[in-house]
Design a protein around this motif. Structure first.
Motif, short mmCIF file in Angstrom:
data_model
loop_
_atom_site.label_atom_id
_atom_site.label_comp_id
_atom_site.label_asym_id
_atom_site.label_seq_id
_atom_site.Cartn_x
_atom_site.Cartn_y
_atom_site.Cartn_z
N MET A 1 -12.43 -2.00 -9.22
CA MET A 1 -12.07 -3.34 -9.70
C MET A 1 -10.57 -3.43 -9.95
O MET A 1 -9.87 -2.42 -9.94
CB MET A 1 -12.83 -3.64 -10.97
CG MET A 1 -14.29 -3.91 -10.71
SD MET A 1 -15.12 -4.46 -12.20
CE MET A 1 -15.91 -2.96 -12.67
N ALA A 2 -10.13 -4.66 -10.21
CA ALA A 2 -8.75 -4.87 -10.63
C ALA A 2 -8.72 -4.94 -12.14
O ALA A 2 -9.66 -5.42 -12.76
CB ALA A 2 -8.22 -6.17 -10.04
N ALA B 1 -9.18 1.86 -11.69
CA ALA B 1 -8.84 0.56 -11.11
C ALA B 1 -8.08 0.67 -9.79
O ALA B 1 -7.35 1.62 -9.54
CB ALA B 1 -8.02 -0.27 -12.10
N LYS B 2 -8.26 -0.37 -8.98
CA LYS B 2 -7.58 -0.45 -7.69
C LYS B 2 -6.14 -0.93 -7.90
O LYS B 2 -5.23 -0.51 -7.21
CB LYS B 2 -8.36 -1.47 -6.86
CG LYS B 2 -7.92 -1.72 -5.47
CD LYS B 2 -8.97 -2.62 -4.80
CE LYS B 2 -8.78 -2.68 -3.31
NZ LYS B 2 -10.00 -3.20 -2.64
N VAL B 3 -5.98 -1.84 -8.84
CA VAL B 3 -4.65 -2.36 -9.19
C VAL B 3 -4.60 -2.61 -10.70
O VAL B 3 -5.63 -2.84 -11.33
CB VAL B 3 -4.33 -3.70 -8.47
CG1 VAL B 3 -3.99 -3.48 -7.01
CG2 VAL B 3 -5.49 -4.68 -8.59
N GLY B 4 -3.40 -2.56 -11.27
CA GLY B 4 -3.22 -2.86 -12.69
C GLY B 4 -2.24 -4.01 -12.83
O GLY B 4 -1.03 -3.82 -12.92
N LEU B 5 -2.75 -5.23 -12.79
CA LEU B 5 -1.90 -6.41 -12.64
C LEU B 5 -1.44 -7.02 -13.95
O LEU B 5 -2.17 -7.04 -14.94
CB LEU B 5 -2.67 -7.47 -11.85
CG LEU B 5 -2.93 -7.12 -10.38
CD1 LEU B 5 -4.11 -7.91 -9.83
CD2 LEU B 5 -1.68 -7.37 -9.56
N MET B 6 -0.20 -7.54 -13.92
CA MET B 6 0.31 -8.33 -15.04
C MET B 6 0.94 -9.59 -14.48
O MET B 6 1.31 -9.62 -13.30
CB MET B 6 1.37 -7.53 -15.80
CG MET B 6 0.83 -6.26 -16.43
SD MET B 6 2.09 -5.41 -17.38
CE MET B 6 1.21 -3.93 -17.87
N GLU B 7 1.08 -10.61 -15.31
CA GLU B 7 1.78 -11.81 -14.86
C GLU B 7 3.29 -11.58 -14.94
O GLU B 7 3.75 -10.71 -15.68
CB GLU B 7 1.36 -13.01 -15.70
CG GLU B 7 -0.04 -13.46 -15.29
CD GLU B 7 -0.48 -14.75 -15.96
OE1 GLU B 7 0.24 -15.25 -16.84
OE2 GLU B 7 -1.55 -15.24 -15.59
N ALA B 8 4.02 -12.35 -14.15
CA ALA B 8 5.47 -12.18 -14.15
C ALA B 8 6.10 -13.18 -15.12
O ALA B 8 6.09 -14.37 -14.87
CB ALA B 8 6.02 -12.40 -12.74
N ASP B 9 6.62 -12.68 -16.23
CA ASP B 9 7.31 -13.57 -17.16
C ASP B 9 8.82 -13.48 -16.92
O ASP B 9 9.27 -12.91 -15.92
CB ASP B 9 6.93 -13.21 -18.60
CG ASP B 9 7.29 -11.77 -18.94
OD1 ASP B 9 7.92 -11.09 -18.10
OD2 ASP B 9 6.94 -11.32 -20.05
N VAL C 1 0.85 -1.18 0.00
CA VAL C 1 0.00 0.00 0.00
C VAL C 1 0.89 1.23 0.00
O VAL C 1 1.93 1.28 0.65
CB VAL C 1 -0.98 0.05 1.21
CG1 VAL C 1 -1.96 -1.10 1.14
CG2 VAL C 1 -0.25 0.08 2.53
N GLY C 2 0.48 2.22 -0.77
CA GLY C 2 1.22 3.47 -0.84
C GLY C 2 0.25 4.62 -0.73
O GLY C 2 -0.83 4.57 -1.33
N ALA C 3 0.63 5.63 0.04
CA ALA C 3 -0.23 6.80 0.13
C ALA C 3 0.04 7.68 -1.08
O ALA C 3 0.58 8.78 -0.98
CB ALA C 3 0.00 7.54 1.43
N ASP C 4 -0.31 7.15 -2.23
CA ASP C 4 -0.24 7.87 -3.49
C ASP C 4 -1.03 7.05 -4.50
O ASP C 4 -0.86 5.83 -4.57
CB ASP C 4 1.20 8.04 -3.98
CG ASP C 4 1.24 8.96 -5.20
OD1 ASP C 4 1.49 10.16 -5.02
OD2 ASP C 4 0.97 8.47 -6.32
N PHE D 1 0.24 -6.89 -6.00
CA PHE D 1 -1.02 -6.23 -5.68
C PHE D 1 -0.64 -4.96 -4.93
O PHE D 1 -0.35 -4.98 -3.74
CB PHE D 1 -1.91 -7.12 -4.82
CG PHE D 1 -3.31 -6.58 -4.62
CD1 PHE D 1 -4.38 -7.12 -5.33
CD2 PHE D 1 -3.56 -5.53 -3.74
CE1 PHE D 1 -5.68 -6.63 -5.15
CE2 PHE D 1 -4.84 -5.04 -3.57
CZ PHE D 1 -5.91 -5.58 -4.27
N ALA D 2 -0.58 -3.86 -5.66
CA ALA D 2 -0.13 -2.59 -5.09
C ALA D 2 -1.19 -1.55 -5.33
O ALA D 2 -1.64 -1.37 -6.46
CB ALA D 2 1.18 -2.16 -5.75
N THR D 3 -1.60 -0.87 -4.27
CA THR D 3 -2.73 0.03 -4.43
C THR D 3 -2.56 1.30 -3.60
O THR D 3 -1.90 1.29 -2.57
CB THR D 3 -4.05 -0.70 -4.08
OG1 THR D 3 -5.15 0.10 -4.51
CG2 THR D 3 -4.18 -0.98 -2.60
N GLY D 4 -3.16 2.36 -4.08
CA GLY D 4 -3.08 3.65 -3.41
C GLY D 4 -4.08 3.73 -2.27
O GLY D 4 -5.21 3.24 -2.38
#
Ligand code: SF4
Lengths: 417, 165
Positions: A191-192, A220-228, A117-120, A132-135
């Motif tokens: 949503m994610a 969006a709350k998070v903008g997720l991608m898979e880790a390749d 979590v980040g205050a930004d 999963f990183a969210t403001g």
């Protein structure tokens, strides 16, 4: 039943088997605050009668928004942050280190599967690393610092599948501006977003950060991608921590799946005063500009500076344009120096400012005048964003910004490539 | 929790830069100072006109933009008793609950400026006294009601020392 990336990470961190719309209290891996939000978080910490920080080594404060301080009042807030960080044993990245959203990944604090979590609001940037990183707000940050935990509503997910390859002169910034235009500024609210497909895997990690960074601009709350492999290599180069990658299950349930073929995408520009107000660059080409900004947590990375330098090599900025460059971190500043990129930019006429947020949010470093047009690589063009509500901000890729700076009007960068 | 106030109407997508511009928020932690400039770019007289307990009534996506908690705090300090909107941006919604500013999701399209409204957060009902009609309200999840009724997350932590939801 299968799970999305968001459901998997929040299940793991809460120790419960949870799905979209469940509410959980989960263990947070890393907490971040910047100089616009930390002072209030410190106030909230005091109001909570906090008596210590849970795992202070898993937190950082960053002075990047008004760095160096342009005002006495801001200096006092910076002092408050420095004293708090020192007193509590929290790491503080001071002026000149860079933008928080570059530093947190670059310094190895986050990786696949992390809950941050980040205050930004642009904390969602680290989703490009499968985190999963969210403001959150300042009070949330204070609560997370004290308890090491945070409450979350498990989000539903919209999956974006981007087929094809981006053509020459079209970049991840163009892609995300296009996607935001398609779904609107509140299309993914609460949503994610999961971004996947060939067009995403083709991108470098630097370029992927730009997309996850702007997930919030679709709500969006998070903008997720898979880790390749590219992500794993990037993470190993920046961190000694162990991370576990998280993949969505094939039978995961999505709120919606949206598919796009991006092979014919053109450079995109978001017109004032909305990020979802995007159009192909041709629609606004010829609009005169007075200021061009290259940098911010969206596009201040080495790859971005390099692309701009390619456009500017052997050219000069138009005499009516101020061209402001803010590298996203000190490391990027140094790397751009070593690569000769910075020299090209400065020779073309760039004013390079301290690594940090630069003029992005109107605290300093280039406030536009009444009636002026700015073209910027930032993520927001709201009215008043750069501290003048009578200015007009256009958002575009580093290539489009550089090309426009040369011609003094909004320009399709493909003319220069 | 029953709240009563007059409506001040705004449109869709009221972002946090409109609620309180970045040019003020970085300068000070004095919320009364910030409150003087709340909504200034949309309605320069709002801060003077608003009476304690009055409601901000808006369309969809209220509070989009930054994570600045100064946004709900400036509204609270200006005397705003609650924000009613068709939908809220996520971080603003969270911050409002955490700072103790009631937020109500409902159909605001029939509410006019100056209407007198009464909201019951527990029962999930909104009464438009001026128009003599009732509007259904999305009930708050219990975790949020708990934080709000404790007076915000800071008070919650002061009381329990950690999450007790
Ligand atoms: S660069 Fe701009 S968007 Fe990014 S953290 Fe700084 S102010 Fe926010």
């Amino acid at each position: 039943m299968g799970k999305t990336i968001a459901e998997k990470i929040l299940s793991k961190k809460s120790g419960q088997n949870v799905f979209a719309n469940d509410i959980v209290v989960a263990d947070v891996d890393f907490r971040m605050g910047q100089d616009g939000t930390s002072p209030l978080a410190i106030r909230a910490y005091q109001a909570m009668k906090g008596e210590g920080i849970c795992s202070p080594e898993r937190a950082a404060l960053v002075i990047d928004h008004s760095a160096p301080s342009p005002l006495e009042g801001v200096s006092a807030l910076h002092t408050l942050m420095r004293e708090f960080a020192q007193g509590k044993g929290i790491r503080l990245y001071d002026i000149g280190e860079g933008v928080c959203h570059q530093l947190i990944p670059e310094k190895g604090h986050v990786g696949p599967g992390s809950l941050v979590v980040g205050a930004d609001s642009h904390t969602c940037t680290y989703g490009a690393l499968n985190a999963f990183a969210t403001g959150v707000g300042s009070t949330d940050l204070a609560a997370a610092l004290i308890s090491g935990k945070m409450w979350f509503k498990v989000p539903e997910t919209i999956k974006f599948i981007c087929h094809g390859r981006l053509p020459l002169g079209v970049y991840s910034k163009d892609l995300i501006l296009f996607l935001i235009n398609q779904v609107t500024a509140d299309g993914v609210t609460y949503m994610a977003a999961e971004y996947t497909g060939e067009a995403i895997s083709q991108l470098s990690v630097d370029a992927r950060f730009t997309i996850s960074n702007m997930a919030i601009e679709m709500g969006a709350k998070v903008g997720l991608m898979e880790a390749d492999d590219k992500v794993m290599e990037w993470v190993r180069a920046h961190s000694d921590n162990k991370f576990e990658t998280v993949k969505a299950d094939a039978d995961a349930e999505y709120f919606a799946v949206k598919e796009y073929d991006v092979s014919d995408l053109t450079p995109y520009v978001a017109k004032p005063h909305r990020v979802d107000n995007g159009v192909p660059v041709g629609d606004v080409a010829g609009t005169p500009i007075q200021q061009a900004v290259l940098g911010t947590c969206t596009n201040g990375r080495l790859e971005d500076l390099t692309i701009a330098a390619q456009v500017l090599e052997g050219r000069k900025i138009h005499p009516d344009v101020r061209f402001i460059v803010a590298p996203a971190s000190r490391q990027i500043y140094l790397d751009a120096m070593d690569a000769g990129v910075l020299k090209t930019l400065v020779q073309a006429g760039a004013a390079v400012v301290t690594p940090g947020c630069g003029p992005c949010v109107g605290t300093h470093n280039g406030v536009p005048s009444d009636g002026e047009n700015v073209i910027s690589t930032a993520n927001r063009n709201f009215k008043g964003r750069m501290a003048n509500s009578n200015a007009f901000i256009y958002l575009a890729s580093p290539a489009t910004v550089a090309a426009s700076a040369v011609k003094g009007e909004i320009t399709d960068p493909r003319e220069f490539l | 929790m029953e709240l009563r106030g007059k409506a001040h109407c705004f449109g869709n997508d009221v972002n946090t830069d409109y609620i309180i511009s970045g040019k003020y928020k970085f300068k000070t932690l004095d919320m009364r100072e910030l409150a003087k400039h709340v909504m200034e770019d949309l309605d320069p007289e709002f801060a003077e006109r608003v009476q304690p307990g009055d409601f901000v009534v808006a369309g969809s996506n209220f509070g989009c933009g930054s994570s600045r908690e100064q946004a709900p705090l400036a509204l609270l300090n200006a005397g705003v008793g609650a924000v009613l909107a068709k939908s809220f941006a996520r971080i603003f919604y969270r911050n409002a609950i955490n700072t103790g500013l009631p937020v109500v999701v409902c159909d605001t399209s029939q509410i006019n400026a100056g209407d007198e409204l009464v909201v019951d957060l527990k029962d999930g009902m909104l009464k438009n006294v001026t128009q003599g009609r009732e509007i259904p309200v999305q009930p708050l999840p219990s975790i949020m009601l708990k934080i709000l009724s404790d007076g915000g997350l800071a008070e919650h932590f002061r009381k329990y020392g950690t999450f007790n939801l």
